[in-house]
Design a protein around this motif. Structure first.
Motif, PDB file in Angstrom:
ATOM      1  N   GLN A   3       0.848  -1.192   0.000  1.00 57.06           N
ATOM      2  CA  GLN A   3       0.000   0.000   0.000  1.00 57.06           C
ATOM      3  C   GLN A   3       0.883   1.240   0.000  1.00 57.06           C
ATOM      4  OE1 GLN A   3      -2.745  -0.430   3.373  1.00 57.06           O
ATOM      5  NE2 GLN A   3      -4.361  -0.818   1.877  1.00 57.06           N
ATOM      6  N   LEU A   4       0.485   2.224  -0.803  1.00 55.80           N
ATOM      7  CA  LEU A   4       1.161   3.509  -0.865  1.00 55.80           C
ATOM      8  C   LEU A   4       0.117   4.582  -0.608  1.00 55.80           C
ATOM      9  CD1 LEU A   4       3.256   2.932  -4.122  1.00 55.80           C
ATOM     10  CD2 LEU A   4       4.003   2.616  -1.762  1.00 55.80           C
ATOM     11  N   VAL A   5       0.377   5.447   0.358  1.00 48.73           N
ATOM     12  CA  VAL A   5      -0.587   6.473   0.732  1.00 48.73           C
ATOM     13  C   VAL A   5       0.093   7.832   0.700  1.00 48.73           C
ATOM     14  CG1 VAL A   5      -2.183   7.304   2.485  1.00 48.73           C
ATOM     15  CG2 VAL A   5      -1.844   4.839   2.174  1.00 48.73           C
ATOM     16  N   GLU A   6      -0.364   8.673  -0.233  1.00 51.23           N
ATOM     17  CA  GLU A   6       0.193  10.017  -0.369  1.00 51.23           C
ATOM     18  C   GLU A   6      -0.524  11.002   0.549  1.00 51.23           C
ATOM     19  OE1 GLU A   6      -0.001   8.322  -4.692  1.00 51.23           O
ATOM     20  OE2 GLU A   6      -1.276   8.385  -2.901  1.00 51.23           O
ATOM     21  N   SER A   7       0.192  12.039   0.929  1.00 49.02           N
ATOM     22  CA  SER A   7      -0.388  13.130   1.705  1.00 49.02           C
ATOM     23  C   SER A   7       0.433  14.391   1.461  1.00 49.02           C
ATOM     24  CB  SER A   7      -0.411  12.788   3.196  1.00 49.02           C
ATOM     25  OG  SER A   7       0.897  12.588   3.691  1.00 49.02           O
ATOM     26  N   GLY A   8      -0.118  15.524   1.900  1.00 46.64           N
ATOM     27  CA  GLY A   8       0.626  16.775   1.805  1.00 46.64           C
ATOM     28  C   GLY A   8       0.210  17.705   0.687  1.00 46.64           C
ATOM     29  N   VAL A  92      -2.630  16.072 -10.047  1.00 47.33           N
ATOM     30  CA  VAL A  92      -2.691  15.026  -9.027  1.00 47.33           C
ATOM     31  C   VAL A  92      -1.333  14.330  -9.037  1.00 47.33           C
ATOM     32  CG1 VAL A  92      -3.795  12.908  -8.256  1.00 47.33           C
ATOM     33  CG2 VAL A  92      -5.166  14.719  -9.314  1.00 47.33           C
ATOM     34  N   TYR A  93      -0.726  14.247  -7.872  1.00 47.16           N
ATOM     35  CA  TYR A  93       0.595  13.643  -7.740  1.00 47.16           C
ATOM     36  C   TYR A  93       0.468  12.233  -7.165  1.00 47.16           C
ATOM     37  CZ  TYR A  93       2.939  17.986  -8.915  1.00 47.16           C
ATOM     38  OH  TYR A  93       3.399  19.093  -9.591  1.00 47.16           O
ATOM     39  N   TYR A  94       1.134  11.296  -7.826  1.00 48.47           N
ATOM     40  CA  TYR A  94       1.077   9.893  -7.430  1.00 48.47           C
ATOM     41  C   TYR A  94       2.475   9.403  -7.052  1.00 48.47           C
ATOM     42  CZ  TYR A  94      -3.342   9.912 -10.032  1.00 48.47           C
ATOM     43  OH  TYR A  94      -4.599  10.193 -10.489  1.00 48.47           O
ATOM     44  N   CYS A  95       2.555   8.599  -6.031  1.00 45.89           N
ATOM     45  CA  CYS A  95       3.818   7.901  -5.800  1.00 45.89           C
ATOM     46  C   CYS A  95       3.681   6.469  -6.290  1.00 45.89           C
ATOM     47  CB  CYS A  95       4.260   7.954  -4.337  1.00 45.89           C
ATOM     48  SG  CYS A  95       3.379   6.891  -3.208  1.00 45.89           S
ATOM     49  N   ALA A  96       4.808   5.894  -6.610  1.00 41.34           N
ATOM     50  CA  ALA A  96       4.846   4.548  -7.179  1.00 41.34           C
ATOM     51  C   ALA A  96       6.088   3.832  -6.690  1.00 41.34           C
ATOM     52  CB  ALA A  96       4.837   4.622  -8.701  1.00 41.34           C
ATOM     53  N   SER A  97       6.017   2.515  -6.697  1.00 39.22           N
ATOM     54  CA  SER A  97       7.118   1.685  -6.218  1.00 39.22           C
ATOM     55  C   SER A  97       7.536   0.706  -7.303  1.00 39.22           C
ATOM     56  CB  SER A  97       6.669   0.926  -4.973  1.00 39.22           C
ATOM     57  OG  SER A  97       7.669   0.050  -4.520  1.00 39.22           O
ATOM     58  N   SER A  98       8.814   0.435  -7.364  1.00 36.81           N
ATOM     59  CA  SER A  98       9.298  -0.561  -8.321  1.00 36.81           C
ATOM     60  C   SER A  98      10.381  -1.406  -7.680  1.00 36.81           C
ATOM     61  CB  SER A  98       9.854   0.113  -9.572  1.00 36.81           C
ATOM     62  OG  SER A  98      11.158   0.608  -9.336  1.00 36.81           O
ATOM     63  N   THR A  99      10.633  -2.552  -8.278  1.00 32.11           N
ATOM     64  CA  THR A  99      11.645  -3.458  -7.758  1.00 32.11           C
ATOM     65  C   THR A  99      13.027  -2.818  -7.835  1.00 32.11           C
ATOM     66  OG1 THR A  99      10.321  -5.334  -8.443  1.00 32.11           O
ATOM     67  CG2 THR A  99      12.632  -5.748  -7.920  1.00 32.11           C
ATOM     68  N   TYR A 100      13.343  -2.199  -8.983  1.00 37.41           N
ATOM     69  CA  TYR A 100      14.649  -1.570  -9.150  1.00 37.41           C
ATOM     70  C   TYR A 100      14.611  -0.416 -10.144  1.00 37.41           C
ATOM     71  CZ  TYR A 100      14.709  -4.289 -13.447  1.00 37.41           C
ATOM     72  OH  TYR A 100      14.393  -4.825 -14.661  1.00 37.41           O
ATOM     73  N   TYR A 101      13.582  -0.362 -10.961  1.00 39.76           N
ATOM     74  CA  TYR A 101      13.484   0.609 -12.052  1.00 39.76           C
ATOM     75  C   TYR A 101      13.315   2.016 -11.515  1.00 39.76           C
ATOM     76  CZ  TYR A 101      11.681   2.765 -16.358  1.00 39.76           C
ATOM     77  OH  TYR A 101      11.487   3.565 -17.449  1.00 39.76           O
ATOM     78  N   THR A 102      14.083   2.967 -12.036  1.00 43.36           N
ATOM     79  CA  THR A 102      13.961   4.368 -11.632  1.00 43.36           C
ATOM     80  C   THR A 102      13.801   5.272 -12.842  1.00 43.36           C
ATOM     81  OG1 THR A 102      16.375   4.593 -11.593  1.00 43.36           O
ATOM     82  CG2 THR A 102      15.283   4.074  -9.504  1.00 43.36           C
ATOM     83  N   ASP A 110       5.318  -1.017 -10.225  1.00 44.28           N
ATOM     84  CA  ASP A 110       4.296  -2.040 -10.066  1.00 44.28           C
ATOM     85  C   ASP A 110       3.233  -1.733  -9.020  1.00 44.28           C
ATOM     86  OD1 ASP A 110       6.617  -4.409  -8.443  1.00 44.28           O
ATOM     87  OD2 ASP A 110       6.156  -2.304  -8.032  1.00 44.28           O
ATOM     88  N   TYR A 111       3.435  -0.753  -8.188  1.00 46.85           N
ATOM     89  CA  TYR A 111       2.411  -0.364  -7.230  1.00 46.85           C
ATOM     90  C   TYR A 111       2.265   1.157  -7.223  1.00 46.85           C
ATOM     91  CZ  TYR A 111       2.502  -5.122  -5.466  1.00 46.85           C
ATOM     92  OH  TYR A 111       2.425  -6.488  -5.366  1.00 46.85           O
ATOM     93  N   TRP A 112       1.025   1.592  -7.044  1.00 53.04           N
ATOM     94  CA  TRP A 112       0.693   3.014  -7.125  1.00 53.04           C
ATOM     95  C   TRP A 112      -0.196   3.435  -5.963  1.00 53.04           C
ATOM     96  CZ3 TRP A 112       2.392   6.226 -11.109  1.00 53.04           C
ATOM     97  CH2 TRP A 112       3.069   5.576 -12.149  1.00 53.04           C
ATOM     98  N   GLY A 113      -0.020   4.682  -5.538  1.00 54.70           N
ATOM     99  CA  GLY A 113      -0.933   5.256  -4.579  1.00 54.70           C
ATOM    100  C   GLY A 113      -2.151   5.840  -5.270  1.00 54.70           C
ATOM    101  N   GLN A 114      -3.047   6.409  -4.460  1.00 57.40           N
ATOM    102  CA  GLN A 114      -4.290   6.972  -4.987  1.00 57.40           C
ATOM    103  C   GLN A 114      -4.135   8.406  -5.462  1.00 57.40           C
ATOM    104  OE1 GLN A 114      -7.296   5.236  -5.446  1.00 57.40           O
ATOM    105  NE2 GLN A 114      -5.812   3.595  -5.127  1.00 57.40           N
ATOM    106  N   GLY A 115      -3.067   9.050  -5.060  1.00 53.90           N
ATOM    107  CA  GLY A 115      -2.812  10.406  -5.524  1.00 53.90           C
ATOM    108  C   GLY A 115      -3.219  11.474  -4.525  1.00 53.90           C
ATOM    109  N   THR A 116      -2.574  12.623  -4.635  1.00 56.76           N
ATOM    110  CA  THR A 116      -2.908  13.780  -3.832  1.00 56.76           C
ATOM    111  C   THR A 116      -2.903  15.011  -4.727  1.00 56.76           C
ATOM    112  OG1 THR A 116      -2.364  15.013  -1.793  1.00 56.76           O
ATOM    113  CG2 THR A 116      -0.502  14.204  -3.096  1.00 56.76           C
ATOM    114  N   GLN A 117      -3.904  15.862  -4.555  1.00 58.57           N
ATOM    115  CA  GLN A 117      -4.072  17.022  -5.439  1.00 58.57           C
ATOM    116  C   GLN A 117      -3.172  18.170  -5.001  1.00 58.57           C
ATOM    117  OE1 GLN A 117      -6.258  17.525  -8.238  1.00 58.57           O
ATOM    118  NE2 GLN A 117      -5.017  19.392  -8.442  1.00 58.57           N
ATOM    119  N   VAL A 118      -2.477  18.728  -5.964  1.00 56.97           N
ATOM    120  CA  VAL A 118      -1.688  19.950  -5.761  1.00 56.97           C
ATOM    121  C   VAL A 118      -2.229  21.005  -6.709  1.00 56.97           C
ATOM    122  CG1 VAL A 118       0.567  21.030  -6.018  1.00 56.97           C
ATOM    123  CG2 VAL A 118       0.377  18.747  -4.995  1.00 56.97           C
ATOM    124  N   THR A 119      -2.616  22.139  -6.159  1.00 57.19           N
ATOM    125  CA  THR A 119      -3.134  23.236  -6.974  1.00 57.19           C
ATOM    126  C   THR A 119      -2.313  24.486  -6.684  1.00 57.19           C
ATOM    127  OG1 THR A 119      -5.370  22.312  -6.884  1.00 57.19           O
ATOM    128  CG2 THR A 119      -5.145  24.616  -7.562  1.00 57.19           C
TER     129      THR A 119
END
Length: 122
Positions: A3-8, A92-102, A110-119
């Motif tokens: 699980q990835l949870v964005e905030s801020g 909308v800003y999303y964080c994501a996770s990968s095994t090694y890929y940058t 391979d995994y994504w958060g739900q996103g957080t809005q920046v205006t």
């Protein structure tokens, strides 16, 4: 389950700053690369920044010198410090996770958060 949870996110005036956080759970955080992407209204999602498990960073040209990605492995959290914000950073800003890929391709993560809005207002 990962699980990835964005905030801020929030509303800020042009020239201001925000710090986004992404809290990760479900797998050993320190062993995985993390990235930030964003999607503006009517546009495709685009790469913003990434950080490897060793701390190497990669940035989109549009945010270099303004944004900084970092990670705190003790807190299982990745950050995106955004300075000198511009209206075109609105998304909308999303964080994501990968095994090694940058890299810059969404498919490498391979995994994504739900996103957080920046205006950013002008």
């Amino acid at each position: 389950q990962v699980q990835l949870v964005e905030s801020g996110g929030g509303l800020v005036q042009a020239g201001g700053s925000l710090r986004l956080s992404c809290a990760a759970s479900g797998r050993p955080f320190s062993r995985y690369a993390m990235g930030w992407f964003r999607q503006a209204p009517g546009k495709e999602r685009e790469f913003v920044a990434s950080i490897s498990y060793t701390g190497s960073t990669n940035y989109a040209d549009s945010v270099k010198e303004r944004f900084t990605i970092s990670r705190d492995n003790a807190k299982n959290t990745v950050y995106l410090q955004m300075n000198s914000l511009k209206p075109e950073d609105t998304a909308v800003y999303y964080c994501a996770s990968s095994t090694y890929y940058t890299g810059r391709s969404e498919g490498g993560y391979d995994y994504w958060g739900q996103g957080t809005q920046v205006t950013v207002s002008s």
